[in-house]
Design an enzyme around this catalytic site. Structure first.
Site, PDB file in Angstrom:
ATOM      1  CG  HIS A   1      33.284  45.960  41.749  1.00 22.61           C
ATOM      2  ND1 HIS A   1      33.649  47.289  41.874  1.00 22.61           N
ATOM      3  CD2 HIS A   1      34.363  45.331  41.215  1.00 22.61           C
ATOM      4  CE1 HIS A   1      34.877  47.438  41.406  1.00 22.61           C
ATOM      5  NE2 HIS A   1      35.341  46.268  41.011  1.00 22.61           N
TER       6      HIS A   1
ATOM      7  CG  HIS B   1      37.033  43.015  41.099  1.00 20.83           C
ATOM      8  ND1 HIS B   1      36.887  43.668  39.894  1.00 20.83           N
ATOM      9  CD2 HIS B   1      36.687  41.722  40.871  1.00 20.83           C
ATOM     10  CE1 HIS B   1      36.473  42.803  38.976  1.00 20.83           C
ATOM     11  NE2 HIS B   1      36.334  41.618  39.544  1.00 20.83           N
TER      12      HIS B   1
ATOM     13  CG  ASP C   1      40.873  46.740  42.678  1.00 20.16           C
ATOM     14  OD1 ASP C   1      40.086  45.772  42.574  1.00 20.16           O
ATOM     15  OD2 ASP C   1      40.923  47.668  41.837  1.00 20.16           O
ATOM     16  CG  HIS C   2      37.068  48.321  43.955  1.00 16.15           C
ATOM     17  ND1 HIS C   2      36.761  49.567  43.455  1.00 16.15           N
ATOM     18  CD2 HIS C   2      37.865  47.735  43.021  1.00 16.15           C
ATOM     19  CE1 HIS C   2      37.324  49.717  42.271  1.00 16.15           C
ATOM     20  NE2 HIS C   2      38.000  48.612  41.985  1.00 16.15           N
TER      21      HIS C   2
ATOM     22  CG  HIS D   1      34.247  45.808  36.389  1.00 22.54           C
ATOM     23  ND1 HIS D   1      35.404  45.692  35.668  1.00 22.54           N
ATOM     24  CD2 HIS D   1      34.615  45.771  37.701  1.00 22.54           C
ATOM     25  CE1 HIS D   1      36.438  45.601  36.513  1.00 22.54           C
ATOM     26  NE2 HIS D   1      35.977  45.637  37.748  1.00 22.54           N
TER      27      HIS D   1
ATOM     28  CG  ASP E   1      36.797  49.079  38.908  1.00 23.16           C
ATOM     29  OD1 ASP E   1      37.054  50.216  39.337  1.00 23.16           O
ATOM     30  OD2 ASP E   1      37.470  48.068  39.188  1.00 23.16           O
TER      31      ASP E   1
ATOM     32  CG  HIS F   1      40.956  51.755  38.924  1.00 25.47           C
ATOM     33  ND1 HIS F   1      42.064  51.116  39.414  1.00 25.47           N
ATOM     34  CD2 HIS F   1      39.911  50.923  39.146  1.00 25.47           C
ATOM     35  CE1 HIS F   1      41.715  49.933  39.908  1.00 25.47           C
ATOM     36  NE2 HIS F   1      40.406  49.791  39.758  1.00 25.47           N
TER      37      HIS F   1
END
Ligand code: ZN
Ligand code: FE
Length: 239
Positions: A54, A56, A58-59, A112, A131, A169
């Site tokens: 996805h 975001h 942090d990915h 999400h 996520d 995570h």
């Protein structure tokens, strides 16, 4: 068949290095580039593919640097490609993409984010959930509705029980506390909390877990109705 190496990135994210059947390699959700490069160099590998579950940061924040260094092909949700750096090819629900000789089934799991994907390698019995599904948890509903997430988790629950879940995570130990607050008498859950705490104490990742174990211990997969699921997700936000 694929082989998965766990790469801790950022504070509590996981990227995953996949060695594919034909000798090529892929990374899932590189939230930063440096730890991925270190792992590739340690194993003497180049990088052929980058996969994002996805949009975001942090990915996805490692996409551009890894693509520049290795010339890797970036594969990401078609519906989120405008929000993801350096995408070459969008992936859609139901598509089967041949990744280095291994069949990767694309499962769209909105909730999400609206375009979130899970990557399923049926032959290797491996699922990357980003996520959407965490071990004993599920992602926050930033974009989707509870009904969308409930349906998305239903798609995952329909996969074979032996499927190994690799999520985005390390939230597992705190997730056991929440699940026990809902099901204080669940013996599988009590046993699992002891095991997961022991892994944490040894400094080991708790990833992966089988879908079978998740079905016994993850209250979000155990919710019997949308109403129950919605109530758990709401409680989790304030836990
Ligand atoms: Zn996210
Ligand atoms: Fe994340």
């Amino acid at each position: 068949m694929i082989e998965v190496t766990i790469i801790p990135v950022l504070k509590d994210n996981y990227a995953y290095l996949i060695r594919l059947g034909d000798g090529t390699s892929a990374v899932v959700d590189p939230g930063e580039a440096a730890p991925v490069i270190e792992t590739l160099e340690r194993l003497g590998l180049k990088l052929d593919y980058i996969l994002n579950t996805h949009h975001h940061g942090d990915h996805t924040a490692g996409n551009a640097a890894l693509k520049e260094k290795y010339g890797a092909l970036v594969l990401a949700p078609e519906t989120e490609r405008g929000r993801i750096p350096a995408v070459d090819r969008g992936l859609r629900e139901g598509e089967i993409f041949m990744l280095g000789g291994d069949a990767m089934h694309i499962i769209e799991t909105p909730g999400h984010t609206l375009g979130a994907l899970c990557f399923h390698f049926p032959e290797s019995r491996v699922l990357f959930t980003g996520d959407t599904l965490f071990l004993m948890g599920c992602g926050r509903l930033f974009e989707g509705t509870p009904a969308q997430m409930y349906e998305s988790l239903g798609k995952i629950a329909a996969l074979p029980d032996e499927t190994l879940i690799y999520c985005g995570h390390e939230y597992t130990v705190e997730a056991t506390e929440f699940c026990l607050s809902i099901e204080p008498d669940n013996a599988d859950l009590k046993r699992r909390q002891i095991e997961e705490r022991a892994k944490e104490a040894r400094g080991e990742p708790t990833i992966p877990a089988t879908l079978a174990l998740e079905k016994k211990t993850n209250v979000f997969l155990r919710a019997r109705t949308l109403e129950e699921f919605t109530a758990y997700r709401e409680k989790r936000n304030h836990f």
